[in-house]
Structures are given as C-alpha cells and as structure tokens.
Enzyme design. Structure first.
Site, PDB file in Angstrom:
ATOM      1  N   ASP A   1      -3.551 -14.595   7.374  1.00 38.18           N
ATOM      2  CA  ASP A   1      -3.015 -13.540   8.227  1.00 38.18           C
ATOM      3  C   ASP A   1      -2.604 -12.416   7.269  1.00 38.18           C
ATOM      4  O   ASP A   1      -2.481 -12.614   6.062  1.00 38.18           O
ATOM      5  CB  ASP A   1      -1.834 -14.042   9.068  1.00 38.18           C
ATOM      6  CG  ASP A   1      -1.529 -13.078  10.214  1.00 38.18           C
ATOM      7  OD1 ASP A   1      -2.080 -11.947  10.227  1.00 38.18           O
ATOM      8  OD2 ASP A   1      -0.728 -13.434  11.097  1.00 38.18           O
TER       9      ASP A   1
HETATM   10  C1  BGC Z   1      -1.032 -10.473  13.023  1.00 42.63           C
HETATM   11  C2  BGC Z   1      -2.458 -10.938  13.244  1.00 42.63           C
HETATM   12  C3  BGC Z   1      -3.391  -9.754  13.149  1.00 42.63           C
HETATM   13  C4  BGC Z   1      -3.202  -9.085  11.794  1.00 42.63           C
HETATM   14  C5  BGC Z   1      -4.103  -7.885  11.583  1.00 42.63           C
HETATM   15  C6  BGC Z   1      -0.879  -9.639  11.770  1.00 42.63           C
HETATM   16  O1  BGC Z   1       0.361  -9.033  11.726  1.00 42.63           O
HETATM   17  O2  BGC Z   1      -0.171 -11.598  12.965  1.00 42.63           O
HETATM   18  O3  BGC Z   1      -2.569 -11.555  14.491  1.00 42.63           O
HETATM   19  O4  BGC Z   1      -4.703 -10.147  13.347  1.00 42.63           O
HETATM   20  O5  BGC Z   1      -1.854  -8.646  11.691  1.00 42.63           O
HETATM   21  O6  BGC Z   1      -3.702  -6.816  12.326  1.00 42.63           O
END
Ligand code: BGC
Length: 771
Positions: free
Chosen positions: A267
């Site tokens: 993530d």
């Molecule tokens: C989120 C993810 C997301 C990623 C990219 C993170 O803060 O938890 O779900 O895909 O950001 O935007």
C-alpha cells in the site's frame, strides 16, 4: 471431447506462462543491479501540499502511481490508479477546460455485495475494465475486500461484507470482469486492515483460526477463483510484523498454499524496511522513494539481500508488465462510453438497495402520489460514494431531488428552496483545503437543517408523501464515531419524529431513505416512518435508481451484506475497537508526522457479524441477509444428492414468486456443523444465488455444490482444515435467521481436508470469546 479441449487449453496456457517466465528471466539477466533496484520501487508521487512537485511527468494525471521504465530494454512504465468505485484520475489536464476525463462513479462495494449477484457484478466489472483501459491505466487498485469487523470502520463502504464467502465471491466476480479487458486488478488490503485508526502502525493481534477463517478466507477465494494480476499488502502489522514484511503471509500462505502467481505491491508508503519487504515477497514498493532503491542496492552489495531474491521480485514485476496494455503499446482512446456505463451503474444500484421496512404497502408509491415533500439535506446532495482514494471524479451526480423530478414527481418548491439556501450558505462558510489538508483534518459534514414544525405541518397539508433522506460519509484515514454518526443526531431524530407525526395525522406516508456507506443505529427511530429504503452510496445515478425503486419500476431485491445491531454495544468488537495507543513510544514517521504504535486484539475470534449474533443469541435490528420485496417468495423441495457425504453433496431448492408482481430473490445456503473438537458458529454461509426476474407464479430450481472445504474449520493444533464426523444441516434461508428449508447429511469419519502451516502465530495469549 470437452475434456480434451480443456486439456489442450491448459497445456497452451501453461506453455504461455512458462514462455513469459523465461522471457522475464532473460531480461533480468541483462539488467544492472541499479536497474533492478529501481524496477522494484515505484517512481514516486506528487502529493499536493506535502511533497515537492514530482520530477517525472505522469502518464495519466491523477493516477496513484507508476512503475520504473527501462527504455533500453523495452520495459515501459505501467500506470496504477484507484480505486474500487471507479477510475480515479484528474478530470482536467493542463488547464484545458475544453474536454474532461471524468469516469463513472459505480456504487460502493457494500452495495455491490448487497446485490448478491455475481453475474451482475461481473458485468459491471467488464464495463469498469473497459473504462480503465480506455483511460490508459494498466492496473486498477481494486477491489478492496477487508472484512466489516466493526460498523465504525471508516472504509467499510469500500469493502463488501462481514462475511468472507460473500466477500471472496464478489471480489472474484469483479476481478474476472475487469481483467477480461486485458488490464489488471490489485485485491487489497492484504490483510487484517479493518480499521483506519492508527492504520500505519496498528498491530492486529488475531488468532490463527480467526485469521484463516475470517480475514484471509475472502482473499483465498478471490485468488483461487480469479487469480488477480496483483495483491496489495496492507499498512498494519499482523501479530507483530508489518504485512508487507511478512514472508509467511506473502509467500507461505499466498503463493505456496493458495497458488498465487502474480505480483505483490505495498500500500502507498506501507511498511518500514525495504529489504525485509523484498525478502517477504513484496515485489513492488509503492509509490516508491529513492531511499528504498538505495537501501536495496546497498543490501545486495553488502550481502544482506540475496541477488536471487531481488531477481525473483523483478521477474514477477516484469511478468505483470508483459501482460499490460502499456507493454503492448495499446493506443487508448481517452473516450470511454460513459453513457452506456451510467446505465449499468444505475441498474447495479437498483439491485443492491435494500428495502428494510414497508408497512401497509407504503411502497411502491400509489398512483395518488404526485407532490413530494423532500426533507433532509441529503435529498438535495446525494452522497454517491465515500471519500479518499475510494472517491471518483465523476461528471455528475443525480440527487434524489433530480431523480424524483426525472420520474415525473413535483418536489415541494418551498422546502427545496429552504434546503438549497441552507446548503449554499453552509458550503460558503467552509474553508478551502487541498487534498492533504482535507485528508489530515477533514471538514466535518454539514449538520442536518432544522425545519420548523409549522413548515412541516404545512407540507403535510400540501404534499402527498414525505421522504426524509439521511446521509453519512466517511473515508480513509479516519474511523467513524458513535455520536452524530453511528447514532443519529438529535436534529435528525427530531426531524423523523416531527415529520412522521405531522404526515400520519393527515393519513399520509413517510419514507426514510438511507444514503449511507456503513451501518447506523436504527432501532430507536425505525417505528416512526412507514417505510425505510437503504440506498447505500449508490454511485452517480443514485437519484434515478432510488426513484425507480420508490415508484415500483424496479422491485427491490438487495439483501444486507452486513448486520445492523440494535445498538453499538451489541457488536462483538465494541469493546476492543479500535484498540489502544502507546504514545510514549511514538517516533517520527513519514512527512514529519508522528508515528504512534498501537494494537488491537480481535478477542471475538471467529465470531464476527452474524456468526456472533446467531451463536450468542443476540437479536440484531436487521440481520445479515435480510431484505424485503414488493412480492413474496416461497422456498420448497430442498433436496440433497445424498444423505452421506462422499466428496461432495449437491443441494437443490425451488423458489417460487407467490406474489403479484415480478421480482428477484436470493437463496442463501447456510451450513450448521457438528462441534466436538472445534467450536463452530451456529451457521455459516457457504453459497448463495440470485434468481432472474421471476414472473408471478414462476418457479426456478437453484443448485449448490457443497465441497469438503465447506465442512472444514482450521484446527490450529494440527495446522489443518478438518471436518468433524457427524450430522451437518443444510439450511436454505431468506436471511441468516429466516431459514425456510433444511436437510441433514452425515459425515462418517473425521476428514483432514487440507494440511497447511502454523504461521502468523500471535505472540500473546488472546482471551477469545467462548460459547
Ligand atoms: C490506500 C489504498 C490506495 C492507495 C493509492 C492508500 O492510502 O490505502 O487503498 O490504493 O492509497 O492511492
């Protein structure tokens, strides 16, 4: 013939995979150490208000990330974009307002799960995937599939359900739909990311059994049924280790036990130690920071990271890139068919809304309903979806007011005026914030408008019916709160009460529409209105979809994918959520933020959602699987292929529309298992099916196959899935408590269904619930 064909197809695919693997190996052989260390780390991202403007030029403005390109070897950069409810990209580019890049806002995942219709969700996935491809995206960062452990979870709207079987099958359906276009998905957040409070530091302490049966099961189903291109590890730790640094999660379980063939990415900014992440099998670090590349290069040079590990990770990234539209030089149009997709978005929304209450035929509207008194600010501003990375830049949102107007109803103009003036003046007071400011310090939602009782009485006189829209919004970075969120505010309660009194005094009906992304308290006020429609956050066509259900053009067929308790304290995780913090151990984290260690103990074990409510006899306000229709259905003829379990059992059940209008229904197949060695929930969902539209009087027969794994639970001692000998009861239900038909079969001897590994053990004793 059929067998020969499947064998040939398998052989062909096997050969193609082997060829891609060999090609990746050859390319990695040609790469320098520096190139390899760059490939496993994304190119970074620009966060307005937080990081300096990025040096790279984004291929698709607004997309969440990109991989590193190596032009000398013909390796392009691929583009990764959020998120579960639609392609999340910037709607305008380079100040050019002559055209836009809007994407369809689909209904949120909890609504999709409430359709209980994998065929429909797959169809939506096919349309979603073609938008992804048309906008030059290679991988969509979706679906999100964490379990609804607690109703206050800030991202629950992005997730499907409290049940892993429903979750896993929904995720598999959408992955198969999206990927049929030749673009990738990333099932996320793997795993145990069930809250937003301290999401980057929290240590999820959970038993091996609960982990396997509740929190990993959905991912396992999605991997086995859809083999997604990628998996995204989560921010949190599980039993002491960051998931992105946990070999046993990302390799032993995901690859060795389940057979995952794709690539794992972090993530965004997840985990701490890039070398540990490489070793764990977290192939790609996103969005990527130069320090990570440096650390990886350094570790290979000083011998702490084996080059073979780096090669393996780089190969898996390359195998993913080979499949991408970017690698194939696909000339994307930037012109998705938004009109066609809006239609699909609306039909899915209609299928996933849940009719919770309908006294004395309050719905559908009778033919005397023309003038509508629309109360509640959310009647005039629909919440199409939640906030954060799960949000979508859409061309428009149809409010309930617009939807009703499109449906030919007259909205009371005075009331509309009051509400729109109020909303306008409240919006004008709100400070302008950029994405990061809003992310760190979200502006509280606009409070409900206080309507004078004289006005309510006047409306009761003038109009034919009252609708009251109640809205809730949430998103990543923050969990919801109890007061004025899970529980209604005093203003909302008073509004429902006063409107109900005034309209009932005139013999007129009152309908509450819930435009919410997560569970709220309902028991204290649900007696007031005549009908309640749970519209969830239904995507950009929401107002039209709600109207089609209210006026009976479409018969409601959604069923709850998550339990609505009588009160918050009835939730099994009410006491342990969201855990505790250790501020005295705080260190400095990313971007000058404090990093506060925290932990949460899942002491309810496997008793999540209806598994708890049913087993411990706690009555919910609306149980898992519940939902009304404008017609009635009868279940009959539940038959099992055998009385003795011998490898599998086929169950068939008939379902008949016994009412007077066409409708669809869902058959939910639960299983109750013997419990000698291992405690079992009183019932668990093992299968489900939604009928097509059945005409009055029409009957269909639905078929379910019960396999050995459906009988089994995870026995921690032997690290295996075991089915105990004894009597099993198959229950065909209209909900988790409304069981219509049941039948027994017998398993003669204990069965070891699968032998796995004892991994991810909790470091402490968990005082789990006992029945
Ligand atoms: C989120 C993810 C997301 C990623 C990219 C993170 O803060 O938890 O779900 O895909 O950001 O935007």
């Amino acid at each position: 013939m059929k067998k020969l064909f499947s064998f040939l197809l398998f052989a062909l695919c096997f050969h193609a995979v082997k060829a891609q693997e060999a090609k990746a190996k050859q390319l990695v052989d040609k790469m320098t150490l520096e190139e390899k260390a760059q490939l496993v780390v994304g190119v970074g991202m620009h966060i307005p208000g937080l990081t300096p403007a990025a040096k790279f030029k984004a291929k698709v403005p607004g997309a969440a990330g990109q991989t590193f390109a190596i032009p000398r070897l013909g390796i392009p950069s691929i583009v990764l974009s959020d998120g579960p409810a639609g392609v999340r990209i910037e709607p305008f580019r380079n100040g050019d307002s002559s055209r836009s890049y809007y994407a369809t806002a689909w209904p949120v995942a909890t609504l999709l799960a409430s359709t209980w219709d994998t065929t429909l969700v797959k169809k939506m996935g096919v349309a979603f995937g073609s938008e992804i491809k048309d906008y030059g995206i290679d991988i969509i960062l979706a679906p999100a599939m964490n379990i609804h452990r607690n109703p206050l979870g800030g991202r629950n709207f992005e997730y499907y359900s409290e049940d892993p079987v429903l979750t896993g099958n929904m995720a598999a359906a959408i992955v198969n739909g999206i990927e049929s276009n030749g673009v990738g998905t990333s099932i996320k957040h793997f795993a145990g990311n069930n809250q937003e409070t301290n999401r980057n530091t929290v240590n999820t302490i959970v038993s091996e059994r609960a982990l396997r049966e509740i929190y990993l099961k959905g991912f396992e189903i999605a991997v086995k049924k859809a083999q997604p291109w990628t998996v995204m590890s989560s921010y949190n730790k599980i039993n002491g280790t960051y998931t992105s640094e946990e070999y046993d999660l990302l390799t032993t379980i995901l690859r060795d036990e389940w057979g995952f063939k794709g690539m794992v990415m972090t993530d965004w900014f997840g985990g701490k130690d890039p070398v540990a992440q490489m070793k764990a099998g977290n192939d790609l670090l996103m969005p990527g920071r130069p320090e990570q590349t440096k650390a990886i290069e350094e570790a290979v040079k000083n011998g702490t990271l084996d080059m073979a590990v780096l090669n393996r990770n780089a190969e898996r990234i390359l195998e993913t890139i080979f499949k991408s539209p970017a690698y194939k030089n696909y000339k994307y149009s930037d012109k998705p068919d938004l009109k066609k997709d809006a239609e699909i978005s609306r039909t899915v929304a209609e299928d996933g809304m849940v009719l919770l209450k309908n006294n004395n035929g309050a719905l559908p509207f009778n033919k005397n309903v023309h003038n509508v008194a629309l109360f509640g600010i959310n009647g005039y501003q629909l919440i199409a979806g939640g906030t954060g990375s799960g949000d979508v830049n859409k061309a428009y949102t149809i409010s309930l007011e617009q939807g009703l107007t499109n449906g030919g109803y007259r909205i009371d103009a005075n009331l509309k005026n009051d509400y729109t003036n109020y909303l306008q003046s409240e919006k004008a007071k709100r400070p302008k914030k950029n994405f990061m400011q809003e992310f760190m310090h979200p502006t509280p939602p606009i409070g409900e408008y206080v309507v004078d009782n004289n006005i309510i009485n006047k409306q009761a006189n003038d109009d034919d019916i009252a609708l009251i829209a109640i809205g809730r919004n949430a998103g990543e970075g923050k969990d919801r709160k109890l007061e004025d969120d899970f529980n209604l505010s005093d203003t909302e309660r008073t509004l429902i009460q006063n409107v109900s009194n005034a309209f009932h005094a005139k013999n007129k009906k009152v309908v509450v529409i819930l435009n919410i992304g997560g569970v709220i308290e309902m028991a204290s006020w649900r007696d007031n209105p005549d009908a309640i429609l749970l519209a969830w956050q239904p995507g950009q066509e929401g107002g039209n979809a709600i109207t089609n259900l209210l006026n009976g053009k479409v018969n409601p067929s959604g069923k709850l994918a998550t339990t609505f308790p009588m009160k918050y304290d009835d939730e099994p995780s009410a006491k342990s959520f969201p855990g505790k913090e250790f501020p005295e151990q705080a260190t400095s984290g990313l971007f000058g933020q404090k990093s506060v260690p925290a932990e949460v103990i899942y002491d309810e074990g496997i008793y999540v959602g209806y598994r708890y409510f049913n087993t411990f006899n706690v009555k919910p306000a609306y149980e898992f699987g519940y939902g009304l229709s404008y017609t009635n259905f009868a279940f009959s003829n539940l038959k099992l292929s055998s009385k003795e379990f011998n490898g599998k059992i086929v169950a068939t059940v008939d379902i008949k529309n016994t009412g007077s209008v066409a409708g669809k229904d869902v058959v939910q197949l639960y299983l109750s298992a013997p419990s000698k060695k291992l405690k079992k929930p009183s019932e668990e969902l093992k299968g489900f099916a939604k009928t097509d539209l059945l005409k009055p009087g029409q009957t269909v027969s639905l078929k379910f196959t019960i396999k050995p794994e459906d009988l089994a639970s995870f026995d921690t001692k032997s690290a295996s899935w075991i089915a105990e000998a004894g009597t099993y009861t198959v229950k065909a239900g209209a909900s988790s408590t409304d069981i219509k038909q049941s039948a027994d079969f017998n398993l003669k001897k204990d069965l070891v269904v699968e032998k796995d590994h004892n991994v991810l053990k909790p470091q402490v004793e968990i005082p789990e619930f006992e029945k």
